[in-house]
Design a protein around this motif. Structure first.
Motif, PDB file in Angstrom:
ATOM      1  N   GLY A 288      10.338 -10.424   0.710  1.00 30.96           N
ATOM      2  CA  GLY A 288      10.696  -9.096   1.212  1.00 30.96           C
ATOM      3  C   GLY A 288      11.027  -8.161   0.061  1.00 30.96           C
ATOM      4  N   ASN A 289      11.525  -6.979   0.418  1.00 33.03           N
ATOM      5  CA  ASN A 289      11.948  -6.019  -0.598  1.00 33.03           C
ATOM      6  C   ASN A 289      13.187  -6.558  -1.320  1.00 33.03           C
ATOM      7  N   TYR A 290      13.384  -6.126  -2.523  1.00 29.14           N
ATOM      8  CA  TYR A 290      14.489  -6.665  -3.309  1.00 29.14           C
ATOM      9  C   TYR A 290      15.123  -5.572  -4.165  1.00 29.14           C
ATOM     10  N   GLU A 291      16.297  -5.876  -4.666  1.00 28.45           N
ATOM     11  CA  GLU A 291      16.996  -4.991  -5.588  1.00 28.45           C
ATOM     12  C   GLU A 291      17.162  -5.703  -6.922  1.00 28.45           C
ATOM     13  N   THR A 292      17.174  -4.941  -7.997  1.00 29.87           N
ATOM     14  CA  THR A 292      17.295  -5.550  -9.324  1.00 29.87           C
ATOM     15  C   THR A 292      18.414  -4.872 -10.119  1.00 29.87           C
ATOM     16  N   GLU A 293      18.857  -5.597 -11.109  1.00 27.71           N
ATOM     17  CA  GLU A 293      19.800  -5.058 -12.091  1.00 27.71           C
ATOM     18  C   GLU A 293      19.582  -5.790 -13.402  1.00 27.71           C
ATOM     19  N   ASP A 294      20.056  -5.215 -14.471  1.00 33.69           N
ATOM     20  CA  ASP A 294      19.887  -5.825 -15.784  1.00 33.69           C
ATOM     21  C   ASP A 294      20.925  -6.918 -16.006  1.00 33.69           C
ATOM     22  N   GLY A 295      20.499  -7.995 -16.658  1.00 32.41           N
ATOM     23  CA  GLY A 295      21.400  -9.089 -16.993  1.00 32.41           C
ATOM     24  C   GLY A 295      21.151  -9.578 -18.404  1.00 32.41           C
ATOM     25  N   THR A 296      22.098 -10.317 -18.939  1.00 27.25           N
ATOM     26  CA  THR A 296      21.970 -10.863 -20.290  1.00 27.25           C
ATOM     27  C   THR A 296      22.380 -12.321 -20.289  1.00 27.25           C
TER      28      THR A 296
ATOM     29  N   LEU B  30      17.528 -10.443  -9.786  1.00 24.27           N
ATOM     30  CA  LEU B  30      16.839 -10.065  -8.548  1.00 24.27           C
ATOM     31  C   LEU B  30      17.674 -10.498  -7.340  1.00 24.27           C
ATOM     32  N   HIS B  31      17.980  -9.544  -6.477  1.00 23.85           N
ATOM     33  CA  HIS B  31      18.732  -9.833  -5.252  1.00 23.85           C
ATOM     34  C   HIS B  31      17.806  -9.708  -4.048  1.00 23.85           C
ATOM     35  N   ILE B  32      17.708 -10.777  -3.256  1.00 21.84           N
ATOM     36  CA  ILE B  32      16.870 -10.770  -2.059  1.00 21.84           C
ATOM     37  C   ILE B  32      17.503 -11.643  -0.986  1.00 21.84           C
ATOM     38  N   ASP B  33      17.666 -11.086   0.196  1.00 20.12           N
ATOM     39  CA  ASP B  33      18.200 -11.835   1.334  1.00 20.12           C
ATOM     40  C   ASP B  33      19.524 -12.527   0.984  1.00 20.12           C
ATOM     41  N   ASN B  34      20.413 -11.767   0.349  1.00 25.26           N
ATOM     42  CA  ASN B  34      21.753 -12.264  -0.013  1.00 25.26           C
ATOM     43  C   ASN B  34      21.733 -13.425  -1.001  1.00 25.26           C
ATOM     44  N   LYS B  35      20.616 -13.605  -1.700  1.00 23.49           N
ATOM     45  CA  LYS B  35      20.523 -14.630  -2.733  1.00 23.49           C
ATOM     46  C   LYS B  35      20.161 -13.963  -4.055  1.00 23.49           C
ATOM     47  N   THR B  36      20.574 -14.595  -5.138  1.00 25.95           N
ATOM     48  CA  THR B  36      20.358 -14.015  -6.460  1.00 25.95           C
ATOM     49  C   THR B  36      19.514 -14.942  -7.326  1.00 25.95           C
TER      50      THR B  36
ATOM     51  N   GLU C  15       0.810  -1.224   0.000  1.00 21.77           N
ATOM     52  CA  GLU C  15       0.000   0.000   0.000  1.00 21.77           C
ATOM     53  C   GLU C  15       0.840   1.270   0.000  1.00 21.77           C
ATOM     54  N   THR C  16       2.131   1.164   0.309  1.00 18.11           N
ATOM     55  CA  THR C  16       3.016   2.336   0.255  1.00 18.11           C
ATOM     56  C   THR C  16       3.775   2.415  -1.062  1.00 18.11           C
ATOM     57  N   GLY C  17       3.504   1.472  -1.966  1.00 14.76           N
ATOM     58  CA  GLY C  17       4.131   1.512  -3.278  1.00 14.76           C
ATOM     59  C   GLY C  17       5.416   0.718  -3.401  1.00 14.76           C
ATOM     60  N   ASP C  18       5.836   0.049  -2.343  1.00 11.98           N
ATOM     61  CA  ASP C  18       7.074  -0.740  -2.402  1.00 11.98           C
ATOM     62  C   ASP C  18       6.808  -2.083  -3.056  1.00 11.98           C
ATOM     63  N   MET C  19       7.808  -2.588  -3.792  1.00  5.89           N
ATOM     64  CA  MET C  19       7.698  -3.898  -4.440  1.00  5.89           C
ATOM     65  C   MET C  19       8.215  -4.980  -3.490  1.00  5.89           C
TER      66      MET C  19
END
Length: 209
Positions: free
Chosen positions: A122-130, A140-146, A105-109
């Motif tokens: 939980g919340n996560y971080e992303t980056e582009d890959g090929t 996608l990086h979440i809880d020290n896992k990729t 509801e606060t807009g977080d993914m």
């Protein structure tokens, strides 16, 4: 003659007194014994139901309150999440990975990933890959896992990359299965197996369709 009459009257009075005393003495212990037995019986009858009544309903009431609280918590959290889409591995019996993406509801993914018997969320971080074939995907990086994922233009198919880097073909994950993952993270291990089995059944139905 008068003296003899008086003595006779006294003898009668004494006899009456003795009879009264004997009667009173015989009845008193009986009355006391009856009273004690009545009290003891009354105490036993009163104590036994009281203990059962005090224990059983209290435990049931406590369990009921816990269930109501959990249900309310699940309902509140589910209502605060908007399903954005998800994928599940298709065609690889050695991989059961599922990915569900929500916006709160606060807009977080928020991401939920089921892989190898565990759920990361939980919340996560992303980056582009090929990929090696040149396909662009999201790391996608979440809880020290990729992990990684890719949706095609129709959002019906894509790929999922597990934490070992294996690339798997994937299909769109039904929202009901994604919601089951949310419930599992809230309720915990007690229903985890049941929830995941239900999710697996739903995913199997999707594959059949």
């Amino acid at each position: 003659m008068k003296k003899k009459l008086v003595m006779t009257m006294l003898a009668g009075v004494m006899s009456l007194a003795l009879c009264t005393a004997c009667t009173s003495g015989a009845e008193a212990p009986a009355e006391e014994a009856a009273t004690e037995e009545t009290v003891e019986a009354t105490e036993e009858v009163a104590e036994e139901p009281t203990e059962e009544t005090a224990e059983e309903p209290t435990e049931e009431a406590a369990e009921g309150e816990d269930e109501i609280d959990i249900d309310a918590e699940v309902e509140t959290i589910q209502a605060s999440l908007t399903y954005m889409g998800g994928l599940y591995v298709n065609g690889n019996p050695d991989c059961d990975m599922e990915l569900a993406l929500f916006r709160n509801e606060t807009g977080d993914m928020i991401a939920l990933i089921y892989d190898q018997g565990t759920i990361e969320y939980g919340n996560y971080e992303t980056e582009d890959g090929t990929l090696d074939d040149g396909t662009a995907y999201t790391i996608l990086h979440i809880d020290n896992k990729t992990f990684g994922y890719y949706f095609d233009e129709t959002l019906e198919t894509g790929i999922l990359v597990d934490q070992d880097g294996n690339v798997n073909e994937a299909l769109a994950l039904d929202e009901s299965v994604a919601r089951d993952l949310v419930t599992t993270t809230i309720v915990g291990e007690a229903v985890e197996d049941v929830t995941l089995e239900e999710g697996a059944d739903a995913a199997t139905e999707q594959k059949a369709e």
